[in-house]
Motif scaffolding. Structure first.
Motif, mmCIF file in Angstrom:
data_model
loop_
_atom_site.group_PDB
_atom_site.id
_atom_site.type_symbol
_atom_site.label_atom_id
_atom_site.label_comp_id
_atom_site.label_asym_id
_atom_site.label_seq_id
_atom_site.Cartn_x
_atom_site.Cartn_y
_atom_site.Cartn_z
ATOM 1 N N LYS A 32 -5.749 10.737 0.737
ATOM 2 C CA LYS A 32 -6.045 11.550 1.927
ATOM 3 C C LYS A 32 -4.772 11.934 2.662
ATOM 4 O O LYS A 32 -4.674 13.010 3.239
ATOM 5 C CB LYS A 32 -6.948 10.752 2.882
ATOM 6 C CG LYS A 32 -8.414 11.126 2.803
ATOM 7 C CD LYS A 32 -9.222 10.305 3.806
ATOM 8 C CE LYS A 32 -10.688 10.290 3.394
ATOM 9 N NZ LYS A 32 -11.407 9.153 4.016
ATOM 10 N N LYS A 33 -3.818 11.023 2.643
ATOM 11 C CA LYS A 33 -2.577 11.242 3.403
ATOM 12 C C LYS A 33 -1.613 12.188 2.684
ATOM 13 O O LYS A 33 -0.624 12.616 3.265
ATOM 14 C CB LYS A 33 -1.877 9.896 3.621
ATOM 15 C CG LYS A 33 -2.692 8.904 4.438
ATOM 16 C CD LYS A 33 -1.974 7.555 4.474
ATOM 17 C CE LYS A 33 -2.893 6.446 4.971
ATOM 18 N NZ LYS A 33 -2.363 5.110 4.633
ATOM 19 N N GLN A 45 0.619 4.118 -2.783
ATOM 20 C CA GLN A 45 0.451 5.536 -2.447
ATOM 21 C C GLN A 45 1.465 6.405 -3.180
ATOM 22 O O GLN A 45 1.123 7.460 -3.721
ATOM 23 C CB GLN A 45 0.579 5.732 -0.940
ATOM 24 C CG GLN A 45 0.132 7.110 -0.484
ATOM 25 C CD GLN A 45 0.273 7.287 1.017
ATOM 26 O OE1 GLN A 45 0.041 6.357 1.771
ATOM 27 N NE2 GLN A 45 0.642 8.483 1.439
ATOM 28 N N GLU A 57 -8.061 3.906 -6.687
ATOM 29 C CA GLU A 57 -8.027 4.687 -5.450
ATOM 30 C C GLU A 57 -9.444 4.998 -4.964
ATOM 31 O O GLU A 57 -9.705 5.014 -3.759
ATOM 32 C CB GLU A 57 -7.237 5.979 -5.667
ATOM 33 C CG GLU A 57 -7.223 6.941 -4.498
ATOM 34 C CD GLU A 57 -6.510 6.387 -3.274
ATOM 35 O OE1 GLU A 57 -6.092 5.220 -3.276
ATOM 36 O OE2 GLU A 57 -6.395 7.139 -2.289
ATOM 37 N N LYS A 88 -8.330 6.456 0.460
ATOM 38 C CA LYS A 88 -7.608 6.381 1.735
ATOM 39 C C LYS A 88 -6.126 6.723 1.608
ATOM 40 O O LYS A 88 -5.512 7.168 2.578
ATOM 41 C CB LYS A 88 -7.793 5.004 2.392
ATOM 42 C CG LYS A 88 -7.242 3.846 1.587
ATOM 43 C CD LYS A 88 -7.449 2.521 2.306
ATOM 44 C CE LYS A 88 -6.405 2.245 3.361
ATOM 45 N NZ LYS A 88 -6.287 0.809 3.704
ATOM 46 N N HIS A 89 -5.551 6.502 0.432
ATOM 47 C CA HIS A 89 -4.135 6.815 0.252
ATOM 48 C C HIS A 89 -3.929 8.290 -0.081
ATOM 49 O O HIS A 89 -3.002 8.926 0.400
ATOM 50 C CB HIS A 89 -3.540 5.932 -0.842
ATOM 51 C CG HIS A 89 -3.832 4.476 -0.668
ATOM 52 N ND1 HIS A 89 -4.899 3.869 -1.285
ATOM 53 C CD2 HIS A 89 -3.231 3.528 0.080
ATOM 54 C CE1 HIS A 89 -4.917 2.579 -0.925
ATOM 55 N NE2 HIS A 89 -3.918 2.351 -0.100
ATOM 56 N N HIS A 106 -11.068 2.328 -3.133
ATOM 57 C CA HIS A 106 -10.619 2.279 -1.739
ATOM 58 C C HIS A 106 -10.903 3.582 -1.007
ATOM 59 O O HIS A 106 -10.236 3.917 -0.022
ATOM 60 C CB HIS A 106 -9.134 1.915 -1.690
ATOM 61 C CG HIS A 106 -8.851 0.536 -2.194
ATOM 62 N ND1 HIS A 106 -8.600 0.277 -3.522
ATOM 63 C CD2 HIS A 106 -8.840 -0.663 -1.568
ATOM 64 C CE1 HIS A 106 -8.423 -1.028 -3.680
ATOM 65 N NE2 HIS A 106 -8.567 -1.616 -2.516
ATOM 66 N N ARG A 107 -11.892 4.289 -1.507
ATOM 67 C CA ARG A 107 -12.386 5.500 -0.858
ATOM 68 C C ARG A 107 -11.293 6.531 -0.587
ATOM 69 O O ARG A 107 -11.323 7.237 0.419
ATOM 70 C CB ARG A 107 -13.137 5.143 0.423
ATOM 71 C CG ARG A 107 -14.160 4.018 0.229
ATOM 72 C CD ARG A 107 -14.814 3.597 1.524
ATOM 73 N NE ARG A 107 -15.853 4.518 1.927
ATOM 74 C CZ ARG A 107 -17.133 4.411 1.588
ATOM 75 N NH1 ARG A 107 -17.524 3.419 0.833
ATOM 76 N NH2 ARG A 107 -18.017 5.304 1.992
ATOM 77 N N GLU A 162 0.819 -1.217 0.000
ATOM 78 C CA GLU A 162 0.000 0.000 0.000
ATOM 79 C C GLU A 162 0.849 1.261 0.000
ATOM 80 O O GLU A 162 0.487 2.268 -0.601
ATOM 81 C CB GLU A 162 -0.962 -0.003 1.197
ATOM 82 C CG GLU A 162 -1.995 -1.103 1.085
ATOM 83 C CD GLU A 162 -3.310 -0.743 1.759
ATOM 84 O OE1 GLU A 162 -3.675 0.452 1.816
ATOM 85 O OE2 GLU A 162 -3.981 -1.680 2.247
#
Lengths: 218, 218
Positions: free
Chosen positions: A131-132, A70, A122, A128-129, A125-126, A66
DNA sequence: CACTTAACGCACTAACTGGTTACTTTCTTA
DNA sequence: TAAGAAAGTAACCAGTTAGTGCGTTAAGTG
């Protein structure tokens, strides 16, 4: 990447170890694999194999599958946003600038199909990557304000109507290209025509430019 | 699902075996799982568990994981195409008919997010499952001709301009809704606004109707 | 009721998969 | 040049996963 013969050294093995090159090879292979099979479908072993790197290196540089995804995703976003900035739309007439953006967006998706598939993955997977990622947010802001300024200049020049939300326009420009290309396989079946033939691709671009021009026209 | 006490039979187990019901439960669970995780990410064990069916049944009825996916996908297409036919757009004025179609498409995607994810997953696999489906092709033809006839009526009535390709229009109607919704997660980050708030959703629908109306206007 | 058919379930497996351990080799620098 | 840091490797592991073999039980049928 041919190794040019060095008269001084009979067998030259320049840079047997090169962290940056290995990283780059892994990222390149990963981008292709993730784009082809999605995050879940991609195989770490296959990525390392195609990158001609040991699997352990992936975990060394990126921590996890992951983490690798990302980084790949982040790079993909930075790439497209950087290319957009290079368009220098501020120097063009509003209408020309907008057409150029529509054309660029289409061409970019066409030449970089991995971008679309990565974004799809992406979203599965909502985000999530993403976002960071702080980098992406900074680049995005510049992008939105780019379109905003084209709109403003167009309204001032009397060629665009007022009151258009730049975000909605942005989304629409992306949508009419993205959807066509991401769904080219099912689309070719549903509409019983080859959506990827040369003429079909040209036609679609012309249609998209027309759609956007009519949308912003007074 | 409470078992109501039956005075005649102490322990009533009505219809312990029901092939159709089991099949339906499997399909329902599979649709959710495939939509959530994609074809590759979905787990057969989890599907059978959520369907309250034995995993063996999935292989009994659908042959394989991919066979199950194909059936789920086929059903999803038939569902949306059937719903579209029920709109009875022929009885409306061309402009009203077109607006209704844009509205319907948006609402359908909004209420059936699985459809979008299933289509995405299928395109990741280059439509290899849809290719095998004859049913979908028949339904698709009806769908395209529906929009074609709206366009023709509009041109005849002098409210739409001539020369618009119904396939391009169809794709555009789908695109402006589909893209917004499938990329709602990354979009909310890139544009730094909640794309799924009540007002955002209303705004987007209004913008989409406007986009299409301007596209077909004389 | 006997008998066939189809629904259903348990337990298993072979292959895979992300991640790791323990080790060697090369490069850099004090 | 000695030593430590960093790059790189092979073998391995524990958990997972799609798919099955085989036996059981309920429902339809003559």
């Amino acid at each position: 990447m041919t190794t040019v013969a060095d008269p001084a050294a009979p067998v030259s093995k320049p840079r047997v170890r090169d962290a940056e090159a290995t990283k780059a090879r892994i990222l390149d292979a990963a981008k292709k694999e993730f784009a082809k099979n999605g995050l879940g479908g991609a195989r770490v072993d296959l990525i390392s194999e195609k990158a001609k790197a040991n699997k352990r290196m992936i975990y060394h540089y990126f921590g996890s599958k992951e983490g690798l995804f990302q980084t790949v995703l982040e790079n993909a976003y930075v790439d497209i946003r950087t290319a957009e900035q290079k368009l220098n739309l501020d120097h063009l007439e509003p209408k020309q600038a907008l057409e150029r953006l529509v054309r660029f967006t289409w061409d970019y998706y066409l030449k970089n199909p991995e971008f679309i598939t990565l974004v799809n993955s992406e979203n599965l997977h909502r985000a999530k990557h993403l976002k960071k990622s702080e980098v992406v947010k900074v680049y995005s802001r510049k992008f939105v304000s780019m379109v905003e300024s084209i709109l403003q200049r167009g309204v001032a020049a009397g060629v665009f109507r007022a009151g258009i939300d730049p975000v909605q326009l942005n989304i629409t420009i992306a949508a009419i290209g993205y959807y066509y290309l991401t769904n080219r396989f099912t689309g070719s079946i549903v509409f019983e025509r080859d959506l990827m033939s040369k003429t079909a691709i040209e036609d679609r671009l012309a249609f998209n430019i027309d759609t956007i021009m009519r949308l912003v026209a007074c």
